[in-house]
Scaffold this active site. Structure first.
Site, mmCIF file in Angstrom:
data_model
loop_
_atom_site.group_PDB
_atom_site.id
_atom_site.type_symbol
_atom_site.label_atom_id
_atom_site.label_comp_id
_atom_site.label_asym_id
_atom_site.label_seq_id
_atom_site.Cartn_x
_atom_site.Cartn_y
_atom_site.Cartn_z
ATOM 1 C CG HIS A 154 3.676 0.674 4.485
ATOM 2 N ND1 HIS A 154 3.920 1.392 5.628
ATOM 3 C CD2 HIS A 154 4.903 0.714 3.780
ATOM 4 C CE1 HIS A 154 5.130 1.949 5.686
ATOM 5 N NE2 HIS A 154 5.623 1.680 4.501
ATOM 6 C CG HIS A 182 12.187 -3.255 4.726
ATOM 7 N ND1 HIS A 182 12.662 -2.650 3.687
ATOM 8 C CD2 HIS A 182 11.837 -2.524 5.456
ATOM 9 C CE1 HIS A 182 12.742 -1.307 3.729
ATOM 10 N NE2 HIS A 182 12.285 -1.126 4.932
HETATM 11 P P1 2AM Z 1 10.938 2.048 6.279
HETATM 12 O O1 2AM Z 1 10.111 1.463 7.021
HETATM 13 O O2 2AM Z 1 12.364 1.211 6.132
HETATM 14 O O3 2AM Z 1 11.436 3.173 7.542
HETATM 15 C C1 2AM Z 1 7.347 5.663 4.536
HETATM 16 O O4 2AM Z 1 8.228 6.460 5.288
HETATM 17 C C2 2AM Z 1 7.755 4.622 4.172
HETATM 18 O O5 2AM Z 1 8.989 4.832 3.283
HETATM 19 C C3 2AM Z 1 8.611 3.678 5.147
HETATM 20 O O6 2AM Z 1 8.161 2.375 4.908
HETATM 21 C C4 2AM Z 1 10.146 3.818 4.945
HETATM 22 O O7 2AM Z 1 10.772 2.705 5.078
HETATM 23 C C5 2AM Z 1 10.052 4.250 3.596
HETATM 24 N N1 2AM Z 1 11.129 5.049 3.209
HETATM 25 C C6 2AM Z 1 12.311 4.817 2.550
HETATM 26 N N2 2AM Z 1 13.410 5.748 2.378
HETATM 27 C C7 2AM Z 1 12.819 6.679 3.240
HETATM 28 C C8 2AM Z 1 13.375 7.860 3.904
HETATM 29 N N3 2AM Z 1 14.616 8.333 3.323
HETATM 30 N N4 2AM Z 1 12.796 8.329 4.732
HETATM 31 C C9 2AM Z 1 11.534 8.057 5.130
HETATM 32 N N5 2AM Z 1 11.038 7.041 4.707
HETATM 33 C C10 2AM Z 1 11.738 6.193 3.657
#
Ligand code: 2AM
Length: 175
Positions: free
Chosen positions: A45, A127
């Site tokens: 996603h 991303h």
């Molecule tokens: P990431 O893919 O860069 O880890 C669910 O966890 C989604 O929220 C993921 O896409 C994650 O990004 C994003 N996300 C953003 N900030 C986060 C945080 N502090 N902790 C966990 N997930 C985060």
């Protein structure tokens, strides 16, 4: 049950359709050859706003906020493969994107403030995480770029299930 025990870990995201998900998933085995753990295909996603742990009242507030937003038509070209050494992820995103995507992410961040949540203060970088525990930038696979067209966004719940994380789409906002 207390408010705290009914809290959920939530995020807003763009959710790929079946074809887009297949195209993204097809990159994973090749990318993982260089090390790292591929994200399960069902979990792929693009996050718009990470809410973290929210109470039922905060969730209701964010859903009401999202009801006021009009999901814009978005045409993304995912052509940029990057590695972030801090969180050790390899990701795919657009090297340029429509302003409407920034506006949508910023609107959700404003909703978070209105609902008593703290949005991320870092600049928004759209991303799709492909590998976790990635040692470095993987070799560019064939199958790029991945086009992604959407006119909806979703609210997802993130849950740990012992050996990983499971995402569940709770609601979808369509144009
Ligand atoms: P990431 O893919 O860069 O880890 C669910 O966890 C989604 O929220 C993921 O896409 C994650 O990004 C994003 N996300 C953003 N900030 C986060 C945080 N502090 N902790 C966990 N997930 C985060």
């Amino acid at each position: 049950m207390s408010e705290a025990s009914r809290s959920q870990r939530l995020f807003f995201a763009l959710w790929p359709d079946a074809g887009e998900r297949r195209q993204l998933a097809a990159l994973l085995p090749v990318l993982a050859q260089g090390g790292g753990r591929p994200v399960p295909a069902d979990n792929l996603h693009l996050t718009l706003a990470f809410l973290g742990q929210v109470t039922p009242a905060q969730r209701q507030c964010m859903e009401a906020w999202a009801d006021t937003l009009n999901p814009p038509p978005l045409e993304l070209i995912l052509d940029r493969l990057e590695h972030w050494p801090g969180p050790r992820i390899a990701w795919l995103g657009p090297s340029a994107w429509p302003e409407a995507l920034d506006v949508l992410a910023a609107s959700l961040a404003e909703g978070m403030r209105q609902c008593g949540l703290q949005p991320d203060t870092r600049p928004y970088t759209p991303h799709v995480t492909l590998l976790r525990k990635a040692p470095g930038l993987p070799a560019v696979p064939t199958g790029l770029p991945v086009p992604w067209r959407t006119r909806s966004f979703v609210l997802c719940e993130s849950r740990s299930d012992g050996d990983g994380v499971v995402y569940r789409v709770l609601r979808r906002w369509d144009a």
